[in-house]
Design a protein around this motif. Sequence first.
Motif, short mmCIF file in Angstrom:
data_model
loop_
_atom_site.label_atom_id
_atom_site.label_comp_id
_atom_site.label_asym_id
_atom_site.label_seq_id
_atom_site.Cartn_x
_atom_site.Cartn_y
_atom_site.Cartn_z
N LEU A 78 -13.38 94.40 -74.04
CA LEU A 78 -14.42 94.15 -73.04
C LEU A 78 -15.75 93.84 -73.71
N LEU A 79 -16.12 94.61 -74.73
CA LEU A 79 -17.35 94.34 -75.46
C LEU A 79 -17.30 92.98 -76.14
N LEU A 80 -16.13 92.64 -76.69
CA LEU A 80 -15.99 91.36 -77.38
C LEU A 80 -16.19 90.19 -76.42
N VAL A 81 -15.54 90.22 -75.26
CA VAL A 81 -15.63 89.07 -74.37
C VAL A 81 -17.02 88.93 -73.77
N GLU A 82 -17.68 90.04 -73.46
CA GLU A 82 -19.01 89.89 -72.86
C GLU A 82 -20.02 89.36 -73.87
N ARG A 83 -19.88 89.71 -75.14
CA ARG A 83 -20.82 89.21 -76.14
C ARG A 83 -20.51 87.77 -76.52
N LEU A 84 -19.23 87.40 -76.53
CA LEU A 84 -18.90 86.00 -76.79
C LEU A 84 -19.44 85.10 -75.69
N VAL A 85 -19.34 85.54 -74.45
CA VAL A 85 -19.87 84.73 -73.34
C VAL A 85 -21.37 84.57 -73.48
N GLU A 86 -22.07 85.62 -73.84
CA GLU A 86 -23.52 85.53 -74.01
C GLU A 86 -23.91 84.51 -75.07
N GLU A 87 -23.08 84.38 -76.12
CA GLU A 87 -23.41 83.50 -77.22
C GLU A 87 -23.11 82.03 -76.93
N VAL A 88 -21.98 81.75 -76.25
CA VAL A 88 -21.52 80.36 -76.15
C VAL A 88 -21.49 79.84 -74.72
N ARG A 89 -21.91 80.64 -73.75
CA ARG A 89 -21.87 80.16 -72.36
C ARG A 89 -22.73 78.92 -72.19
N PRO A 105 -34.22 81.61 -78.19
CA PRO A 105 -33.33 81.24 -79.30
C PRO A 105 -33.15 82.41 -80.25
N GLY A 106 -31.92 82.59 -80.73
CA GLY A 106 -31.65 83.65 -81.69
C GLY A 106 -31.85 83.17 -83.11
N SER A 107 -31.74 84.11 -84.02
CA SER A 107 -31.93 83.78 -85.44
C SER A 107 -30.61 83.79 -86.19
N GLY A 108 -29.49 84.09 -85.53
CA GLY A 108 -28.21 84.16 -86.21
C GLY A 108 -27.64 82.79 -86.49
N ARG A 109 -26.59 82.80 -87.31
CA ARG A 109 -25.99 81.55 -87.74
C ARG A 109 -25.41 80.76 -86.57
N HIS A 110 -24.86 81.48 -85.59
CA HIS A 110 -24.20 80.82 -84.45
C HIS A 110 -25.04 80.89 -83.18
N SER A 111 -26.30 81.25 -83.29
CA SER A 111 -27.14 81.35 -82.11
C SER A 111 -27.52 79.96 -81.61
N ARG A 112 -27.90 79.92 -80.33
CA ARG A 112 -28.30 78.66 -79.72
C ARG A 112 -29.64 78.21 -80.33
N PRO A 113 -29.75 76.97 -80.77
CA PRO A 113 -31.03 76.52 -81.37
C PRO A 113 -32.13 76.44 -80.34
N ALA A 114 -33.35 76.52 -80.83
CA ALA A 114 -34.50 76.42 -79.94
C ALA A 114 -34.61 75.00 -79.39
N PRO A 115 -34.99 74.86 -78.11
CA PRO A 115 -35.11 73.51 -77.55
C PRO A 115 -36.25 72.74 -78.19
N LEU A 116 -36.02 71.46 -78.32
CA LEU A 116 -37.05 70.61 -78.91
C LEU A 116 -38.11 70.30 -77.87
N VAL A 117 -39.36 70.70 -78.17
CA VAL A 117 -40.47 70.46 -77.26
C VAL A 117 -41.30 69.32 -77.83
N PRO A 118 -41.41 68.20 -77.13
CA PRO A 118 -42.18 67.07 -77.68
C PRO A 118 -43.65 67.44 -77.81
#
Length: 624
Positions: free
Chosen positions: A502-513, A600-613
Motif C-alpha cells: 500500500l505504501l509503495l503504490v501510493e508513493r509511486l502514484v505521487e511520483e508519476v501520476r 518540483p522535487g530534487s530527486g533523480r526521478h522527480s518531476r522537473p520544474a516547469p519552464l517559465v518564459p
Amino acid sequence: MDQQEYAVGATRVAAGRPDGRAGGAGRGTADAVLAVRAAVRAEAADPTGAVPGTTPADGDDARSADAVHDAVHDGGALSPDPGLLRLAHWFAAATPGTADDLCAASFGLYPARHLGAPAEPADPDVSWWHGPTAHGLASARTREARGESGLRRARRDSAALPVVRSGAKPGGPGRHRKPERNRATPEAAATVRPPSAPVARDRSGEGSPTVESSATESSAVESSAVESSAVELPVAELPAAERRIAARLLLAHPLVTASGPHADGFPLIRRHRDWLAERFDTLLGYRLEVGPWHARLCKAGLGPGAGRRLEHPATGAPFTPGGYAQLALALALLVDAPEQLEYRRLLDAMRAAVPEPAADPADLDMALATLAGWQVLGDPSADPADDTRVLTVDRELARAVPAGPPALADDAADLIRRAAEAEPATAVRRLLAETPAVLVADLPEDRRAWLHEHRLSGPAALAEFLGLEAELRAEGVALLDPAAELTDLALPGAGTLAQAALLLVERLVEEVRPLPGEPVDGDVPIADALIDGVLGDIADEYGLPARYLSDRTALRRDSLDLLHRLGLITPTPQPKRPPTWHLRPPAARFAPAPDLQPAPGSGRHSRPAPLVPSPPGPRTGQRA
C-alpha cells in the motif's frame, strides 16, 4: 459454446454425471456410469454375467452401484478417468502462467476479487488519475503502533523529517504522512446493515497473530450470519438479505459443503437455490448445482493471462505446474475410486498412470492437501506419516470439481479459450463480478461497445445482486466491496506485505501520476530505480521483519506480485530482460488527492520544474 452447455459437458465427459445420490460417496442410490463400469468388469470376471461371489439369481437383485463398484475395486487396480488424465499431461507441460489459466478454465474454483474503500462520488467522466481517492479510508491507521507483523514508523528527530508536500496530513511532519483513524460516531456505530457472506482473508500476514485474530473474528461472523440477519433485519427484508449472503458466499467459495468451513451458509443456498440458479445463469452464465450435501457454482474461465492460481491451504505457497498435474491425476483416479482407499494404493496408481517423470513430494503434498481442503479426501488416521493409512473418498465431490471438459478441447490453449467464450454482455459482467476493475482499453471492440451502451445498468444489476458499489471513471468501472469481504486479497490489509504494498503504490502514484492535460495512453511506466528507491525509503522509515530485512529482493518481488494480482500495476515482458512495470489508472485511488500544481522535487526521478518564459528585454541598440 454456451457456458451452460459447456459446464454440463464437463460433468458428462470428465467425471460422469451424478443422478440423485444423497450426498458423498456411498450415501445413496446408483450412479449410472459406475453401474455400467462395474457391470463390464463383472462380466469380464464371470462370463455368465453374474457378479463374482453370487448366483445368477442373486446377481439380478437390485443393488447399489457404489456397493458393486467397491466390491469389484477391492484390492484391484484403480482406473483413471481419460479426460482428467489428459488434463494432467497438459498441466505438466504448461508454463506457470498458462497452468494458472488452465486451472481457472478446468476447475473454476477461484474466488472473486474486489477492491474496497469507495471514494467520494464523482462525475463518471473523471479520470481515476485526477478524481477523488479513497486514500483517507484506505490508509486510516496509526503509525506509532503495530501488531506483531505490521509496519510502524521508526522514531526520528523531528528536525530530520522531510517537509510536508501535497497529500500529507496538514500540520504533521512527513511527506507521506496519512490521516489518523477517525473515531466512529455513535450514529455510525448504530447503523445497521445486512450481514455479508464470510470469505477467505488475505494470507499476506505471514501467520501473524493479527491475521489469526482476523480469521477468528471472521469465523465468529460466519457462525452467526443467519442468526444476526434474523435479529437485525425486519422480517420483510430477510429473504433479500439471505439471498445476498448466499450469492456472495458462492461467488467467494464456488464449492460449499454441508459440513465444511462455510456450513452455516449452506442452508441459505438450499433455501434459495432456484432463485440463485436463475440469477447466476441470467447475469453470469454460471450453472449452480445444489444437492443434499454440497453446492457447486460452475464458474467460467477468465481467459489467457487472467487466471487465478491455487495456493497450498496451509502454507499459501503458489501451485506449480507439477502441483496442478498431481491434482488432476489424483482426481482422475478418485472419481471412480472406492470409498475407503489406502494411501499407498493411491500413490501406486498415480505412479502407474504417469510413470515419468517422478512426482516431486512437495507437488504431491500440495495436491493432496488441496483435495482434503475441498473435502474430496478425508484421513481418519491419527498418524499422517503412516503409508498404510486409509483415506475416505467422497466421489460426488470429486466429480463436482471439474468445470471444463478436457475431452472437448484439442489442447490446453483451446480449453482456456473455450472456457472464456461468451456473448459480450455475459463476458463483461463476469469480469465485473470477478475482477477488481474493468478497463475499457483492455476489452475487445464488441465488449467495449456493450459496456459503453450499458455503462449504468450493467454494473448496477450486479451491484444489487452482490451487495457491491459501482465506481465509474473515464477509464472503466470497478465494483467495490466496502466490507472488504468478497475478495481473496485485501488492500489495505494486515501484515507486512500488504502494508508495504500500500505504501509503495501510493508513493509511486505521487511520483508519476500524469497532470491534467498531459498526454497519457492508459498505463504509466515506472522506472526500476524508482521502485527500488521507494522500497528503500519504506524500509528505512518503518523497519522490516527479519524475512525482508535480509532479502530486499523478496520484498520487491512479493510487493509487486500483490499489486499485480490486484490489477494496480502490470508488467510488460522484455526479451532477455526482466519485465518493465506500469501503473494502472485504478492505482490512483489509493494515493493522496492530486496536487494540480506540485512543487518540483530534487530527486533523480522527480518531476522537473516547469519552464517559465522570462519577460522580454530591450532589443539590441535600444535604450533601456
